[in-house]
Design a protein around this motif. Structure first.
Motif, PDB file in Angstrom:
ATOM      1  N   LEU A 121       1.277  -0.968  -0.367  1.00  0.00           N
ATOM      2  CA  LEU A 121      -0.116   0.349  -0.624  1.00  0.00           C
ATOM      3  C   LEU A 121       1.027   1.310  -0.251  1.00  0.00           C
ATOM      4  O   LEU A 121       1.189   1.768   0.925  1.00  0.00           O
ATOM      5  N   LEU A 122       1.105   1.893  -1.125  1.00  0.00           N
ATOM      6  CA  LEU A 122       2.041   2.754  -1.091  1.00  0.00           C
ATOM      7  C   LEU A 122       1.811   4.246  -1.590  1.00  0.00           C
ATOM      8  O   LEU A 122       0.315   4.920  -1.929  1.00  0.00           O
ATOM      9  N   THR A 123       2.140   5.433  -1.317  1.00  0.00           N
ATOM     10  CA  THR A 123       2.018   6.864  -0.800  1.00  0.00           C
ATOM     11  C   THR A 123       3.030   7.296  -1.186  1.00  0.00           C
ATOM     12  O   THR A 123       4.552   6.698  -0.930  1.00  0.00           O
ATOM     13  N   LEU A 124       2.806   8.686  -1.266  1.00  0.00           N
ATOM     14  CA  LEU A 124       3.997   9.737  -1.407  1.00  0.00           C
ATOM     15  C   LEU A 124       4.236  10.900   0.075  1.00  0.00           C
ATOM     16  O   LEU A 124       2.810  10.665   0.230  1.00  0.00           O
ATOM     17  N   VAL A 125       5.619  10.751   0.289  1.00  0.00           N
ATOM     18  CA  VAL A 125       5.823  11.134   1.306  1.00  0.00           C
ATOM     19  C   VAL A 125       5.167  13.312   1.627  1.00  0.00           C
ATOM     20  O   VAL A 125       4.374  13.557   1.939  1.00  0.00           O
ATOM     21  N   PRO A 126       5.074  13.879   0.350  1.00  0.00           N
ATOM     22  CA  PRO A 126       4.193  14.796   0.416  1.00  0.00           C
ATOM     23  C   PRO A 126       2.705  15.005   0.534  1.00  0.00           C
ATOM     24  O   PRO A 126       2.011  16.062   1.575  1.00  0.00           O
ATOM     25  N   PHE A 127       1.869  14.152   0.511  1.00  0.00           N
ATOM     26  CA  PHE A 127       0.932  13.710   0.993  1.00  0.00           C
ATOM     27  C   PHE A 127       0.752  13.395   2.143  1.00  0.00           C
ATOM     28  O   PHE A 127      -0.492  13.694   2.538  1.00  0.00           O
ATOM     29  N   LYS A 128       1.351  13.365   3.027  1.00  0.00           N
ATOM     30  CA  LYS A 128       0.689  13.495   4.935  1.00  0.00           C
ATOM     31  C   LYS A 128       0.857  12.578   4.758  1.00  0.00           C
ATOM     32  O   LYS A 128      -0.342  13.216   5.711  1.00  0.00           O
ATOM     33  N   ILE A 129       0.543  11.060   4.506  1.00  0.00           N
ATOM     34  CA  ILE A 129      -0.407  10.164   5.508  1.00  0.00           C
ATOM     35  C   ILE A 129       0.884   9.504   6.318  1.00  0.00           C
ATOM     36  O   ILE A 129       1.156   8.312   5.454  1.00  0.00           O
ATOM     37  N   GLY A 130       0.345   9.539   7.220  1.00  0.00           N
ATOM     38  CA  GLY A 130       1.075   9.011   8.465  1.00  0.00           C
ATOM     39  C   GLY A 130       0.817   7.271   8.794  1.00  0.00           C
ATOM     40  O   GLY A 130       1.871   7.013   9.295  1.00  0.00           O
ATOM     41  N   GLY A 131       0.006   7.449   8.175  1.00  0.00           N
ATOM     42  CA  GLY A 131      -0.765   5.794   9.023  1.00  0.00           C
ATOM     43  C   GLY A 131      -1.509   5.271   7.896  1.00  0.00           C
ATOM     44  O   GLY A 131      -2.284   5.886   7.114  1.00  0.00           O
ATOM     45  N   VAL A 132      -1.973   4.371   8.003  1.00  0.00           N
ATOM     46  CA  VAL A 132      -2.936   3.541   7.809  1.00  0.00           C
ATOM     47  C   VAL A 132      -5.027   5.106   7.524  1.00  0.00           C
ATOM     48  O   VAL A 132      -5.364   4.909   6.936  1.00  0.00           O
ATOM     49  N   LYS A 133      -4.964   4.919   9.491  1.00  0.00           N
ATOM     50  CA  LYS A 133      -5.548   5.920   9.599  1.00  0.00           C
ATOM     51  C   LYS A 133      -5.772   6.819   9.247  1.00  0.00           C
ATOM     52  O   LYS A 133      -7.222   7.092   8.634  1.00  0.00           O
ATOM     53  N   ASP A 134      -4.603   7.454   8.348  1.00  0.00           N
ATOM     54  CA  ASP A 134      -4.535   9.233   7.754  1.00  0.00           C
ATOM     55  C   ASP A 134      -5.804   8.901   6.823  1.00  0.00           C
ATOM     56  O   ASP A 134      -5.188   9.942   6.007  1.00  0.00           O
ATOM     57  N   LEU A 135      -5.606   7.411   5.562  1.00  0.00           N
ATOM     58  CA  LEU A 135      -5.977   7.355   4.436  1.00  0.00           C
ATOM     59  C   LEU A 135      -7.875   7.539   4.305  1.00  0.00           C
ATOM     60  O   LEU A 135      -8.463   7.975   3.425  1.00  0.00           O
ATOM     61  N   ALA A 136      -8.278   7.543   5.249  1.00  0.00           N
ATOM     62  CA  ALA A 136      -9.536   8.192   5.519  1.00  0.00           C
ATOM     63  C   ALA A 136     -10.153  10.018   4.922  1.00  0.00           C
ATOM     64  O   ALA A 136      -9.250  10.251   5.018  1.00  0.00           O
ATOM     65  N   GLY A 137     -10.830   9.388   4.131  1.00  0.00           N
ATOM     66  CA  GLY A 137     -11.019  11.323   3.125  1.00  0.00           C
ATOM     67  C   GLY A 137     -10.102  11.073   1.837  1.00  0.00           C
ATOM     68  O   GLY A 137     -10.671  11.730   0.942  1.00  0.00           O
ATOM     69  N   ARG A 138      -8.908  10.128   1.682  1.00  0.00           N
ATOM     70  CA  ARG A 138      -8.531   9.821   0.517  1.00  0.00           C
ATOM     71  C   ARG A 138      -8.738   8.953  -0.505  1.00  0.00           C
ATOM     72  O   ARG A 138      -9.173   8.059  -0.017  1.00  0.00           O
ATOM     73  N   LYS A 139      -8.084   9.149  -2.068  1.00  0.00           N
ATOM     74  CA  LYS A 139      -8.489   8.353  -2.491  1.00  0.00           C
ATOM     75  C   LYS A 139      -7.173   7.140  -3.118  1.00  0.00           C
ATOM     76  O   LYS A 139      -6.303   7.531  -3.175  1.00  0.00           O
ATOM     77  N   VAL A 140      -7.939   5.964  -2.944  1.00  0.00           N
ATOM     78  CA  VAL A 140      -6.459   5.273  -2.404  1.00  0.00           C
ATOM     79  C   VAL A 140      -7.171   4.219  -4.511  1.00  0.00           C
ATOM     80  O   VAL A 140      -8.552   4.186  -4.804  1.00  0.00           O
ATOM     81  N   GLY A 141      -6.092   4.042  -5.018  1.00  0.00           N
ATOM     82  CA  GLY A 141      -6.149   3.403  -6.610  1.00  0.00           C
ATOM     83  C   GLY A 141      -5.612   2.204  -6.341  1.00  0.00           C
ATOM     84  O   GLY A 141      -4.694   1.090  -5.502  1.00  0.00           O
ATOM     85  N   VAL A 142      -7.116   1.102  -6.649  1.00  0.00           N
ATOM     86  CA  VAL A 142      -6.801  -0.491  -6.600  1.00  0.00           C
ATOM     87  C   VAL A 142      -7.541  -0.845  -8.534  1.00  0.00           C
ATOM     88  O   VAL A 142      -8.179   0.091  -8.810  1.00  0.00           O
ATOM     89  N   VAL A 143      -6.780  -1.864  -8.167  1.00  0.00           N
ATOM     90  CA  VAL A 143      -7.167  -3.317  -9.116  1.00  0.00           C
ATOM     91  C   VAL A 143      -8.961  -3.456  -8.868  1.00  0.00           C
ATOM     92  O   VAL A 143      -8.720  -3.905  -7.452  1.00  0.00           O
ATOM     93  N   LYS A 144      -9.910  -3.669  -8.955  1.00  0.00           N
ATOM     94  CA  LYS A 144     -11.335  -3.719  -9.145  1.00  0.00           C
ATOM     95  C   LYS A 144     -10.898  -5.721  -9.040  1.00  0.00           C
ATOM     96  O   LYS A 144     -10.960  -6.061  -9.935  1.00  0.00           O
ATOM     97  N   GLY A 145     -11.803  -5.955  -7.400  1.00  0.00           N
ATOM     98  CA  GLY A 145     -12.055  -7.516  -7.688  1.00  0.00           C
ATOM     99  C   GLY A 145     -10.905  -8.294  -7.848  1.00  0.00           C
ATOM    100  O   GLY A 145     -10.781  -9.333  -8.727  1.00  0.00           O
TER     101      GLY A 145
END
Length: 332
Positions: free
Chosen positions: A124-148
């Motif tokens: 589960l990858l992110t970039l430092v500039p997004f300032k996401i320190g942990g999984v809980k910080d993903l609330a309200g964020r867009k996450v790219g996934v391949v469906k199913g």
């Protein structure tokens, strides 16, 4: 001209008979050792996960087992499986996620064995500039996934393990080749991706890449599959195929550095790309309860996520265990 006496004649006839019997037994023995050559086509994903097949081809192990194998390259396990379903190949390599979804749709799928596992292939990858320190910080964020796919299953598993409601994030469904560009162009703030996408993101990104995932939360396996109707008429071919893979795996585990170089050359990819995940791969033949449990767990997830509508299949019937059991018996 010497006269052949009756005792000598009897002895001569006996010798001829014994020679004939010995020749017959020798011929029979050789036929048992070297059965008729099997011409088989295998759909293989172009990834280091498929190393046992690539090594068996390179070292001539398939030929040693009297198998005339042609490897058909595929972009993914799903693509390989489609080739098999359309009968363009006889066998395919696929992840357990592909096996799980296909088992909801058809009853002629057979899984012969798993040949590699990894507990760190999904990230589960992110970039430092997004300032996401942990999984809980993903609330309200867009996450790219391949469906199913394993991408979505892994994301949901990480969210559950961190007590984060799925509804709190915005899933953006993308194709596999779109994940890394979407992250690097800031269209999404994280991606759930399998290798080599982690390597590609780290290589191409100007900003530092962070992995929010949890190692070991998901056990990826790559498996050898075929169609039941095909397997009913090919004799001991599957056993010899598993023997060839077993020999290739033994060679890989005994020569990891040389195997890594061969795979990088065979796939025409940089050495450091293979090295990136090489230590995470556990090459071995298996067909047991851990794989069965993984399939059952993913099936429940697929139903709860409304990705499938049917009742879960009995995955014990999907396991085509006879060739694997024969291989184990021959080891002993």
């Amino acid at each position: 001209m010497p006269v052949v006496t009756k005792p000598k004649l009897v002895l001569l006839v006996s010798v001829i008979v014994l020679c004939a019997v010995a020749w017959s037994l020798l011929t029979k023995h050789n036929k048992m050792q070297y059965p008729p050559s099997s011409q088989i086509k295998i759909g293989v994903s172009l990834t280091p996960l498929s190393s046992p097949f690539l090594i068996a081809e390179q070292l001539g192990i398939f030929k040693e087992m009297n198998l005339d194998v042609t490897l058909y390259p595929c972009s993914s396990g799903a693509a390989c499986t489609e080739l098999m379903i359309e009968r363009n190949v006889d066998y395919a390599t696929a992840s357990e996620s592909v096996v799980m979804f296909q088992s909801f749709e058809r009853d002629d799928l057979s899984l012969l064995a798993s040949f590699v596992e990894s507990d760190n292939d999904l990230k589960l990858l992110t970039l430092v500039p997004f300032k996401i320190g942990g999984v809980k910080d993903l609330a309200g964020r867009k996450v790219g996934v391949v469906k199913g796919t394993a991408s979505e299953f892994y994301l949901d598993s990480v969210l559950i393990s961190n007590n984060v409601e799925k509804q709190l994030i915005e899933k953006v469904y993308l194709q596999p080749h779109e994940l890394v560009p979407a992250l690097l162009s800031y269209r999404v703030e994280a991606i759930s991706a399998w290798e080599p996408m982690g390597f590609q993101a780290d290589l191409l990104s100007v900003a530092e890449v962070t992995n929010l995932g949890v190692k070991g939360i998901y056990q990826l396996s790559f498996n050898l599959i075929s169609r039941s109707p095909y397997l009913e008429f090919v004799g001991d071919e599957p056993v010899r195929l598993l023997q060839a893979l077993d020999m290739a795996i033994e060679w890989i585990n005994s020569n990891p550095d040389e195997a890594l170089k061969m795979i990088a050359s065979r796939l025409d990819i940089p050495h450091n790309q293979v090295e990136w995940s090489w230590e995470d791969y556990l090459f071995r033949l298996s067909l047991g309860n851990s794989l069965l449990s993984n399939l059952q767990l993913q099936a429940r997830w697929a139903i709860e996520s409304d990705l499938v509508s049917a009742e879960p299949p009995d995955f014990r019937q999907v396991f085509y265990s006879h060739p694997y059991q024969q291989l184990i018996a021959q080891r002993d």
